[in-house]
Design an enzyme around this catalytic site. Structure first.
Site, PDB file in Angstrom:
ATOM      1  N   LYS A  35      -6.151  -6.416   3.737  1.00 12.41           N
ATOM      2  CA  LYS A  35      -6.501  -5.524   4.848  1.00 12.41           C
ATOM      3  C   LYS A  35      -7.863  -4.847   4.594  1.00 12.41           C
ATOM      4  CE  LYS A  35      -2.728  -3.003   4.345  1.00 12.41           C
ATOM      5  NZ  LYS A  35      -2.088  -3.669   3.186  1.00 12.41           N
TER       6      LYS A  35
ATOM      7  N   ARG B   9       2.726   2.429   9.604  1.00 11.92           N
ATOM      8  CA  ARG B   9       3.533   1.779   8.580  1.00 11.92           C
ATOM      9  C   ARG B   9       5.025   1.987   8.789  1.00 11.92           C
ATOM     10  NH1 ARG B   9      -0.383   1.527   4.117  1.00 11.92           N
ATOM     11  NH2 ARG B   9       0.666   0.685   2.307  1.00 11.92           N
TER      12      ARG B   9
ATOM     13  N   ARG C  32      -6.819  -6.465  -9.191  1.00  7.02           N
ATOM     14  CA  ARG C  32      -7.895  -5.831  -8.408  1.00  7.02           C
ATOM     15  C   ARG C  32      -8.560  -4.677  -9.164  1.00  7.02           C
ATOM     16  NH1 ARG C  32      -5.808  -3.434  -2.954  1.00  7.02           N
ATOM     17  NH2 ARG C  32      -4.361  -2.511  -4.407  1.00  7.02           N
TER      18      ARG C  32
ATOM     19  N   ARG D 176      -6.660   1.237  -9.405  1.00  9.45           N
ATOM     20  CA  ARG D 176      -5.798   2.215  -8.750  1.00  9.45           C
ATOM     21  C   ARG D 176      -4.560   2.504  -9.593  1.00  9.45           C
ATOM     22  NH1 ARG D 176      -5.350   0.190  -2.588  1.00  9.45           N
ATOM     23  NH2 ARG D 176      -3.179   0.761  -2.960  1.00  9.45           N
TER      24      ARG D 176
ATOM     25  N   ARG E 257       6.219  -0.979  -3.560  1.00  4.33           N
ATOM     26  CA  ARG E 257       5.387  -1.002  -2.346  1.00  4.33           C
ATOM     27  C   ARG E 257       5.793  -2.178  -1.448  1.00  4.33           C
ATOM     28  NH1 ARG E 257      -0.189  -0.912  -5.308  1.00  4.33           N
ATOM     29  NH2 ARG E 257      -1.041  -1.509  -3.269  1.00  4.33           N
TER      30      ARG E 257
HETATM   31  P1  AP5 Z   1      -7.198  -5.871  -0.534  1.00  2.00           P
HETATM   32  O1  AP5 Z   1      -8.130  -6.190   0.587  1.00  2.00           O
HETATM   33  O2  AP5 Z   1      -7.543  -4.726  -1.413  1.00  2.00           O
HETATM   34  O3  AP5 Z   1      -5.709  -5.746   0.039  1.00  2.00           O
HETATM   35  P2  AP5 Z   1      -5.007  -4.605   0.919  1.00  2.00           P
HETATM   36  O4  AP5 Z   1      -4.200  -5.296   1.965  1.00  2.00           O
HETATM   37  O5  AP5 Z   1      -6.013  -3.598   1.375  1.00  2.00           O
HETATM   38  O6  AP5 Z   1      -4.026  -4.045  -0.175  1.00  2.00           O
HETATM   39  P3  AP5 Z   1      -3.636  -2.552  -0.588  1.00  2.00           P
HETATM   40  O7  AP5 Z   1      -3.056  -2.625  -1.932  1.00  2.00           O
HETATM   41  O8  AP5 Z   1      -4.797  -1.608  -0.362  1.00  2.00           O
HETATM   42  O9  AP5 Z   1      -2.529  -2.261   0.481  1.00  2.00           O
HETATM   43  P4  AP5 Z   1      -1.469  -1.169   0.449  1.00  2.00           P
HETATM   44  O10 AP5 Z   1      -0.990  -1.275   1.851  1.00  2.00           O
HETATM   45  O11 AP5 Z   1      -0.428  -1.289  -0.587  1.00  2.00           O
HETATM   46  O12 AP5 Z   1      -2.280   0.124   0.006  1.00  2.00           O
HETATM   47  P5  AP5 Z   1      -2.811   1.413   0.806  1.00  2.00           P
HETATM   48  O13 AP5 Z   1      -4.038   1.870   0.155  1.00  2.00           O
HETATM   49  O14 AP5 Z   1      -2.811   1.158   2.269  1.00  2.00           O
HETATM   50  O15 AP5 Z   1      -7.013  -7.193  -1.423  1.00  2.00           O
HETATM   51  C1  AP5 Z   1      -6.266  -7.156  -2.632  1.00  2.00           C
HETATM   52  C2  AP5 Z   1      -6.917  -8.051  -3.701  1.00  2.00           C
HETATM   53  O16 AP5 Z   1      -6.800  -9.405  -3.287  1.00  2.00           O
HETATM   54  C3  AP5 Z   1      -8.430  -7.791  -3.895  1.00  2.00           C
HETATM   55  O17 AP5 Z   1      -8.736  -7.941  -5.255  1.00  2.00           O
HETATM   56  C4  AP5 Z   1      -9.110  -8.877  -3.058  1.00  2.00           C
HETATM   57  O18 AP5 Z   1     -10.347  -9.265  -3.614  1.00  2.00           O
HETATM   58  C5  AP5 Z   1      -8.084 -10.007  -3.142  1.00  2.00           C
HETATM   59  N1  AP5 Z   1      -8.043 -10.794  -1.906  1.00  2.00           N
HETATM   60  C6  AP5 Z   1      -8.082 -10.320  -0.629  1.00  2.00           C
HETATM   61  N2  AP5 Z   1      -7.999 -11.329   0.255  1.00  2.00           N
HETATM   62  C7  AP5 Z   1      -7.892 -12.478  -0.477  1.00  2.00           C
HETATM   63  C8  AP5 Z   1      -7.787 -13.865  -0.138  1.00  2.00           C
HETATM   64  N3  AP5 Z   1      -7.761 -14.288   1.158  1.00  2.00           N
HETATM   65  N4  AP5 Z   1      -7.706 -14.767  -1.148  1.00  2.00           N
HETATM   66  C9  AP5 Z   1      -7.738 -14.357  -2.459  1.00  2.00           C
HETATM   67  N5  AP5 Z   1      -7.853 -13.058  -2.839  1.00  2.00           N
HETATM   68  C10 AP5 Z   1      -7.932 -12.126  -1.863  1.00  2.00           C
HETATM   69  O19 AP5 Z   1      -1.632   2.452   0.526  1.00  2.00           O
HETATM   70  C11 AP5 Z   1      -1.396   2.970  -0.771  1.00  2.00           C
HETATM   71  C12 AP5 Z   1      -0.284   3.994  -0.731  1.00  2.00           C
HETATM   72  O20 AP5 Z   1      -0.671   5.099   0.107  1.00  2.00           O
HETATM   73  C13 AP5 Z   1       1.054   3.520  -0.128  1.00  2.00           C
HETATM   74  O21 AP5 Z   1       1.854   2.855  -1.088  1.00  2.00           O
HETATM   75  C14 AP5 Z   1       1.655   4.847   0.364  1.00  2.00           C
HETATM   76  O22 AP5 Z   1       2.201   5.567  -0.706  1.00  2.00           O
HETATM   77  C15 AP5 Z   1       0.440   5.587   0.864  1.00  2.00           C
HETATM   78  N6  AP5 Z   1       0.164   5.336   2.294  1.00  2.00           N
HETATM   79  C16 AP5 Z   1      -0.944   4.743   2.816  1.00  2.00           C
HETATM   80  N7  AP5 Z   1      -0.868   4.673   4.147  1.00  2.00           N
HETATM   81  C17 AP5 Z   1       0.343   5.219   4.488  1.00  2.00           C
HETATM   82  C18 AP5 Z   1       1.012   5.406   5.733  1.00  2.00           C
HETATM   83  N8  AP5 Z   1       0.463   5.013   6.899  1.00  2.00           N
HETATM   84  N9  AP5 Z   1       2.232   5.979   5.696  1.00  2.00           N
HETATM   85  C19 AP5 Z   1       2.795   6.380   4.542  1.00  2.00           C
HETATM   86  N10 AP5 Z   1       2.220   6.228   3.332  1.00  2.00           N
HETATM   87  C20 AP5 Z   1       0.994   5.647   3.309  1.00  2.00           C
HETATM   88 MG    MG Z   2      -6.310  -1.549   0.974  1.00  2.00          MG
END
Ligand code: AP5
Ligand code: MG
Length: 216
Positions: free
Chosen positions: A13, A88, A127, A161, A172
């Site tokens: 994402k 979410r 990552r 992270r 997660r």
């Molecule tokens: P990356 O692009 O970083 O993936 P991402 O989908 O952004 O993954 P996240 O870990 O950020 O998602 P998340 O939903 O768990 O975390 P968030 O910060 O939202 O890609 C990942 C890796 O893969 C990278 O190294 C990249 O290079 C590689 N990659 C990407 N695409 C690829 C491909 N096609 N092929 C190969 N490699 C690839 O949330 C964190 C925490 O915050 C949650 O757990 C929760 O506690 C809280 N939170 C956030 N939002 C909310 C909400 N709306 N409600 C409640 N709690 C929330």
């Molecule tokens: Mg992300």
């Protein structure tokens, strides 16, 4: 252009949001990034969110809905935005509907990024980012051109992270399947859900998204 990127942890994402921002001249609104900034700054929201995030659970709906509602009123969102990691839960999706109606804004697309669970653990635990400019890397998939040196700014300090360890990723993923996956039928029923193969190469995923959004 206003869109939602839906997908499990590590689906890509954040990676794709960065690329779409440039294509459309719109901003990325990542609730995860905003919450991490609040934790780092030690704000009241950060203090409430820290332990929840480190456990891989979801922060309460009222906190994230409040953050997004304030953020979309800022001038840089005028041209549009990409919601990355929000909504979410069904309650967040319903709050977003209400918010957009009140602000007289329309949602253009919801894009689901499909990736098998088995691939996600490796993506997330491998990552890391440049501690100076935030450029993203991966131990295997996306290394800097010169080992240990950021391609973007040339600095040599990197960070990972706190929630990117195997145990927290499992929680997660569970939260995604239990609380976020129900948004797929919700948006499908509204007719604005589109799906891309998130297991393709990063460039191919970008191409697929640009095609379905009509920017070639
Ligand atoms: P990356 O692009 O970083 O993936 P991402 O989908 O952004 O993954 P996240 O870990 O950020 O998602 P998340 O939903 O768990 O975390 P968030 O910060 O939202 O890609 C990942 C890796 O893969 C990278 O190294 C990249 O290079 C590689 N990659 C990407 N695409 C690829 C491909 N096609 N092929 C190969 N490699 C690839 O949330 C964190 C925490 O915050 C949650 O757990 C929760 O506690 C809280 N939170 C956030 N939002 C909310 C909400 N709306 N409600 C409640 N709690 C929330
Ligand atoms: Mg992300």
């Amino acid at each position: 252009m206003r869109l939602i990127l839906l997908g499990p942890p590590g689906a890509g994402k954040g990676t794709q949001a960065q690329r779409l921002m440039d294509a459309y001249n719109i901003v990325q609104l990542s609730t995860g990034d905003m919450l991490r900034a609040a934790v780092a700054a030690g704000t009241e929201v950060g203090l409430r969110a820290r332990a929840v995030m480190e456990a891989g659970d979801l922060v309460s709906d009222d906190i994230v809905v409040g953050i997004i509602s304030d953020r979309v009123d800022e001038p840089d969102c005028k041209n549009g935005f990409i919601l990355d990691g929000f909504p979410r839960t069904l309650a967040q999706a319903e709050a977003l509907e209400l918010m957009l109606t009140e602000k007289k804004l329309r949602l253009d697309a919801v894009i689901e990024m499909q990736v098998d669970d088995g691939l996600l653990i490796d993506r997330v635990t491998g990552r890391y980012t440049c501690a100076n400019c935030g450029a993203g890397y991966h131990d295997k998939n996306l290394k800097p051109k010169v080992d240990g040196v950021c391609d973007n700014c040339g600095r040599t300090e990197f960070s990972r992270r706190a929630d990117d360890n195997a145990e927290t990723v499992a929680s997660r993923l569970q939260a995604y399947h239990e609380q976020t996956a129900p948004l797929l039928p919700f948006y499908r029923a509204k007719g604005n859900l589109q799906t891309v193969d998130g297991m393709a190469d990063i460039d191919d995923v970008t191409k697929a998204m640009r095609t379905l959004l009509g920017v070639g």
